[in-house]
Write a protein that holds these residues in place. Sequence first.
Motif, PDB file in Angstrom:
ATOM      1  N   ALA A   1      30.553  46.566  36.280  1.00 38.28           N
ATOM      2  CA  ALA A   1      30.892  45.202  35.543  1.00 38.28           C
ATOM      3  C   ALA A   1      31.230  44.273  36.894  1.00 38.28           C
ATOM      4  CB  ALA A   1      32.146  45.233  34.946  1.00 38.28           C
ATOM      5  N   LEU A   2      31.641  44.452  37.678  1.00 41.81           N
ATOM      6  CA  LEU A   2      32.549  43.427  38.326  1.00 41.81           C
ATOM      7  C   LEU A   2      31.325  42.710  38.966  1.00 41.81           C
ATOM      8  CD1 LEU A   2      34.836  41.633  39.904  1.00 41.81           C
ATOM      9  CD2 LEU A   2      35.417  43.923  41.219  1.00 41.81           C
ATOM     10  N   ASN A   3      30.456  44.043  39.791  1.00 38.69           N
ATOM     11  CA  ASN A   3      29.402  43.806  40.807  1.00 38.69           C
ATOM     12  C   ASN A   3      28.171  42.475  40.102  1.00 38.69           C
ATOM     13  OD1 ASN A   3      30.394  45.749  42.137  1.00 38.69           O
ATOM     14  ND2 ASN A   3      28.771  47.380  42.123  1.00 38.69           N
ATOM     15  N   ARG A   4      28.515  42.394  38.539  1.00 38.28           N
ATOM     16  CA  ARG A   4      27.237  41.579  38.040  1.00 38.28           C
ATOM     17  C   ARG A   4      28.438  40.309  37.592  1.00 38.28           C
ATOM     18  NH1 ARG A   4      27.200  43.654  33.077  1.00 38.28           N
ATOM     19  NH2 ARG A   4      27.643  45.597  33.559  1.00 38.28           N
ATOM     20  N   TRP A   5      28.864  40.737  37.359  1.00 34.41           N
ATOM     21  CA  TRP A   5      29.772  39.276  36.674  1.00 34.41           C
ATOM     22  C   TRP A   5      30.858  38.237  37.918  1.00 34.41           C
ATOM     23  CZ3 TRP A   5      29.246  37.272  31.312  1.00 34.41           C
ATOM     24  CH2 TRP A   5      28.607  38.213  31.550  1.00 34.41           C
ATOM     25  N   TRP A   6      30.693  38.510  38.790  1.00 39.43           N
ATOM     26  CA  TRP A   6      31.445  37.980  39.510  1.00 39.43           C
ATOM     27  C   TRP A   6      31.116  36.418  40.343  1.00 39.43           C
ATOM     28  CZ3 TRP A   6      36.267  37.682  42.148  1.00 39.43           C
ATOM     29  CH2 TRP A   6      36.138  36.468  43.319  1.00 39.43           C
ATOM     30  N   TRP A   7      29.458  36.666  40.884  1.00 35.83           N
ATOM     31  CA  TRP A   7      29.095  35.509  41.485  1.00 35.83           C
ATOM     32  C   TRP A   7      28.931  34.176  40.273  1.00 35.83           C
ATOM     33  CZ3 TRP A   7      29.246  34.500  46.282  1.00 35.83           C
ATOM     34  CH2 TRP A   7      29.250  35.197  46.793  1.00 35.83           C
ATOM     35  N   PRO A   8      28.553  34.950  38.804  1.00 35.89           N
ATOM     36  CA  PRO A   8      27.990  34.030  37.633  1.00 35.89           C
ATOM     37  C   PRO A   8      29.424  33.729  37.381  1.00 35.89           C
ATOM     38  CG  PRO A   8      27.183  35.805  37.436  1.00 35.89           C
ATOM     39  CD  PRO A   8      27.999  36.198  38.385  1.00 35.89           C
ATOM     40  N   SER A   9      30.658  34.063  37.755  1.00 35.60           N
ATOM     41  CA  SER A   9      31.979  33.571  37.459  1.00 35.60           C
ATOM     42  C   SER A   9      32.167  32.333  37.902  1.00 35.60           C
ATOM     43  CB  SER A   9      32.729  34.793  37.291  1.00 35.60           C
ATOM     44  OG  SER A   9      32.579  35.759  36.012  1.00 35.60           O
ATOM     45  N   ILE A  10      31.987  32.224  40.017  1.00 33.99           N
ATOM     46  CA  ILE A  10      32.201  31.630  40.602  1.00 33.99           C
ATOM     47  C   ILE A  10      30.892  30.440  40.595  1.00 33.99           C
ATOM     48  CG2 ILE A  10      31.126  30.924  43.378  1.00 33.99           C
ATOM     49  CD1 ILE A  10      33.569  32.761  42.875  1.00 33.99           C
ATOM     50  N   GLN A  11      30.061  31.170  40.051  1.00 36.43           N
ATOM     51  CA  GLN A  11      28.869  30.337  39.945  1.00 36.43           C
ATOM     52  C   GLN A  11      29.505  28.553  38.480  1.00 36.43           C
ATOM     53  OE1 GLN A  11      25.497  32.469  39.337  1.00 36.43           O
ATOM     54  NE2 GLN A  11      25.100  32.048  41.799  1.00 36.43           N
TER      55      GLN A  11
END
Length: 314
Positions: free
Chosen positions: A186-196
Amino acid sequence: MDTAEREKKFQEKIDSGLKVEAKEWMPENYRKQLTRMISQHAHSEIVGMLPEGNWITRAPSLRRKAVLLAKVQDEAGHGLYLYSAAETLGIDRKTMIDQLLSGRAKYSSIFNYPTLSWADIGAIGWLVDGAAIVNQTMLARGSYGPYSRAMVRICKEESFHNRQGYEIMYHLANGTPEQKAMAQDALNRWWWPSIQMLGPSDAQSKNSEETMRWKIKVESNDTVRQRFIDRTVPQAHAAGLTIPDPDLKFNEETGHWEIGEIEWTEFYRVIKGHGPCNRKRLKARQEAEREGRWVREAAAAYAAKQRARAVQAA
Ligand code: 3HC
């Protein structure tokens, strides 16, 4: 006063840190920027209920179900609160809803991703609400009274959202190997979209010059993003999770965590409507609008009857 003098006086008011209230004179673009931002924020709250709502019936315990139910209900309240804040600028609710349902209005990019496991509910609370808190505590210092006050109320509830999300992730990361793998996925999938989700880089941000000059946003997208990263990376490490960024490093001099390149093409693809769930989210809102129409019509008819009765009695 002519418009130039009014705008000069208005800027002096903003620069002195005073709040602007609904009935006061404001530059047309100030009104437009706020209407754009607040209505998109309201849409984000309402659409944001969909990915999480997906897991209410599948929560792993009664406690988790009750907490998630409370969070999703909070988001509905935030949406209604923000639609009311936008209405103080002259736009009506039906217009805003029509803009969303027709696909003309934006809502946060982050809600166009699927929630594939229970750990996604933890990742959303921890990362998405975590990013939203950092952004909203900045907006709470903004110049427009109704919006900045709405932020104070909303941030209090977002803090609960963020804590419950991190608690889910922490427990999974310290559970069985399968649970830890679910949390890391879940962290792998949500980290970059949360940054964006905190918006384009300062160099690319087309509204920031105006939104910051008028203190609608008191800090830039990149400043808020850095604060979110600095706050979140240590939390991931404390939970025993790995941030999915091989270029992540701590800069001892600046005291900041530095990240790798942000994939902006993905961000712009999503906000142009081509994310994994854009169509699904819009369809769900269009269906809800259609299926809920009879409730709105019944409530409006009842209110009209009550008003007629009150006029008769007077
Ligand atoms: N998703 C969709 N569109 C986005 C975006 C995102 N994450 N970030 C930026 N954009 C859009 C902007 O709306 C703008 O497009 P527009 O001019 O057509 O509206 C364009 O990209 C350029 O971005 P800018 O940086 O110039 O725009 P802003 O100055 O408005 O900054 C922002 C972007 C930081 C998101 C700002 O709009 C903002 O702070 N908005 C209010 C907060 C908000 O909307 N938060 C939603 C988060 S989700 C949430 O709070 C729910 C909670 O429960 C987690």
